[in-house]
Write an enzyme that holds these catalytic residues in place. Structure first.
Site, PDB file in Angstrom:
ATOM      1  N   GLY A  35     -18.301 -50.823 -14.654  1.00 26.02           N
ATOM      2  CA  GLY A  35     -17.526 -52.132 -14.783  1.00 26.02           C
ATOM      3  C   GLY A  35     -16.425 -52.018 -13.308  1.00 26.02           C
ATOM      4  N   GLY A 110     -23.405 -55.368 -22.719  1.00 29.02           N
ATOM      5  CA  GLY A 110     -24.426 -56.794 -23.126  1.00 29.02           C
ATOM      6  C   GLY A 110     -24.267 -57.948 -22.650  1.00 29.02           C
ATOM      7  CB  CYS A 243     -31.499 -52.484 -19.199  1.00 31.31           C
ATOM      8  SG  CYS A 243     -31.789 -52.566 -17.613  1.00 31.31           S
TER       9      CYS A 243
HETATM   10  S1  SF4 Z   1     -34.826 -54.880 -17.019  1.00 31.98           S
HETATM   11 FE1  SF4 Z   1     -34.206 -56.092 -16.152  1.00 31.98          FE
HETATM   12  S2  SF4 Z   1     -34.377 -57.673 -16.764  1.00 31.98           S
HETATM   13 FE2  SF4 Z   1     -34.661 -56.666 -17.958  1.00 31.98          FE
HETATM   14  S3  SF4 Z   1     -32.536 -55.248 -19.492  1.00 31.98           S
HETATM   15 FE3  SF4 Z   1     -32.817 -54.647 -16.706  1.00 31.98          FE
HETATM   16  S4  SF4 Z   1     -32.034 -56.008 -15.272  1.00 31.98           S
HETATM   17 FE4  SF4 Z   1     -32.415 -57.160 -17.214  1.00 31.98          FE
END
Ligand code: SF4
Length: 466
Positions: A35, A110, A243
């Site tokens: 960030g 988040g 993620c």
């Molecule tokens: S994989 Fe894609 S949809 Fe899932 S948290 Fe990460 S960026 Fe968001």
């Protein structure tokens, strides 16, 4: 260089160390990639909290004079890129709030998917918000909770929240780190001197000389106070859905997440990509920096040499004076320049981490073509990005994601490459080994771990408590 996907935030917390604010500052430095819009540090000295924050990168915001205003042996820090709320000083973190039982500092990485709904209910009930950030919703819920003790108030509040959160709280007597039950984003616990630290990524621990104790588990809450560390699992257990874009693009390659080094995972993406989409060529190059690890893996697997074919200008600032139309692809040229002597007359494999809108890819292909490359084969170390993210990553709307409405061949012809291939979803899952069935890959598959429509949220419990 994908350009349009951005991480939400990075967080750091230091507890029981005489140089807490200094270490938080250095930790934020290591997390700057998460960030760049704002940065801030909150420190605790005795019962008093101090806060310094502002718009810009860590070095722009926190100077020696401001660090001197942050005394005490505990501190939390934050770097932010806004995916929820506006981008202004009011939205920057840490947030600090006084409530009936004391003062709270909070930092959040988040995105809460039901924050708007909860905010409306709170506002209807008389709450006054200082910012548009979803993190402030948590502060209000904590202040209104009737549970006994701060940790119980946090549990009570987070049980009303849906979404992605890696959070650090600081009160007069404790620091708390917690991750949502799906564990979308990383959070790690370490030891530094006689104290402790909690950071988004282990690369921050390396810089400050901390030792990794372990990563905080999805759904875990760690409480650090003068008696040491306590761990709780107060939330109903859920399947881990980390993620996968953290591995593909966001996290720093020297970080270890869920036991896997990010650089090594990216190399494996590259190897898998080479196995799936071999092509005859003279050289493998990457779009620096996030494509580099995958390009090294691709070169190793294919036997085609890797070389540095694109040079990145690391000193591009936030603003610049744009020229007239006469300079083609100015924005990309400002950041990347192809090495003509290497690429001229060659068949080139170009590795990038993702294609979002494809406008950047098109310009890059044009730049490489412009220095005389004979063939350009684009290889992408993630599957086609077809769906938007709701869990803390800034993605464009689905309509803007080129893969949501165009076939691979159409995209290839749009970017004017000689061929285009992506890693398969299966190949990506295989490349993360033991994490293969514990990742969120919704932006490729549409398989969202949490409902993304407001009407799906169960709000009755919330109404009860408010
Ligand atoms: S994989 Fe894609 S949809 Fe899932 S948290 Fe990460 S960026 Fe968001």
């Amino acid at each position: 260089m994908s350009g349009t996907l951005k991480e939400h935030c990075g967080v750091v917390g230091i507890y029981n160390h005489p140089e807490a604010a200094n270490l938080a500052y250095l930790g934020l430095y290591a997390l700057q990639h998460r960030g760049q819009e704002s940065a801030g540090i909150l420190s605790l000295d005795g019962n008093k909290m101090f806060i310094e924050k502002g718009m810009g990168k860590v070095a722009d915001v926190i100077n020696q004079a401001r660090l001197a205003q942050l005394p005490g042996s505990a501190a939390i820090g934050h770097v932010r890129y806004s995916t929820s709320g506006e981008s202004s000083l009011a939205e920057s973190q840490p947030l600090m709030a006084k409530y009936a039982s004391g003062t709270i500092g909070i930092t959040h990485n988040g995105n809460l998917i039901n924050a708007e709904r909860i905010r409306s209910l709170l506002v209807e009930d008389g709450s006054i918000f200082q910012s548009t950030t979803d993190s402030e919703v948590i502060v209000h819920l904590i202040a209104r909770s009737r549970a006994a003790g701060f940790a119980q108030r946090v549990i009570d509040s987070l049980s009303k929240i849906e979404g992605a959160y890696s959070l650090i709280f600081l009160t007069e007597t404790q620091m708390i780190g917690t991750r949502d039950p799906h564990g979308f984003h990383p959070l790690a616990l370490g030891r530094i001197g006689d104290g402790y630290c909690i950071v988004s990524e282990t690369c921050a621990m390396d810089l400050i000389g901390a030792t990794l104790i372990r990563e905080i588990d999805p759904g875990e809450m760690v409480i650090i106070d003068e008696t040491g560390i306590k761990s709780f699992r107060p939330f109903p257990s859920q399947k881990t859905r980390f993620c996968v874009f953290e591995y593909i693009y966001f996290a720093r390659p020297d970080s270890t997440i869920h036991g896997l080094n990010v650089h090594m995972v990216r190399k494996e993406f590259g190897r898998q990509l080479a196995r799936e989409s071999a092509v005859d060529a003279d050289v493998v190059i990457s779009i620096p920096d996030s494509g580099t690890s995958a390009a090294l893996g691709y070169a190793e697997e294919s036997g085609i040499p890797y070389d540095i074919g694109m040079i990145r200008n690391r000193y591009v600032g936030r603003t610049f004076i744009e020229p007239k139309q006469s300079i083609r692809h100015f924005g990309v040229k400002l950041k990347l320049n192809p090495v003509k002597e290497l690429l001229s007359g060659k068949r080139v494999i170009v590795i990038d981490d993702s294609i979002v809108r494809a406008t950047t890819s098109k310009k890059i292909v044009s730049l490489i073509r412009g220095v005389g490359a004979r063939e350009i084969h684009l290889r992408i170390s993630s599957p086609p990005t077809c769906f938007s993210c709701y869990y803390g990553i800034d993605t464009p709307t689905r309509q803007e994601l080129i893969a949501s409405s165009h076939t691979k061949d159409q995209i290839c012809s749009y970017v004017e490459a000689d061929s285009l291939e992506y890693i398969s979803v299966e190949g990506m899952r295989r490349s993360v080994g033991p994490m293969g069935d514990k990742i969120c890959d919704a932006c490729f598959t549409g398989d969202y771990p949490l409902p993304v429509k407001e009407e799906h949220f169960v709000q009755l419990r919330l109404f009860d408590s408010i």
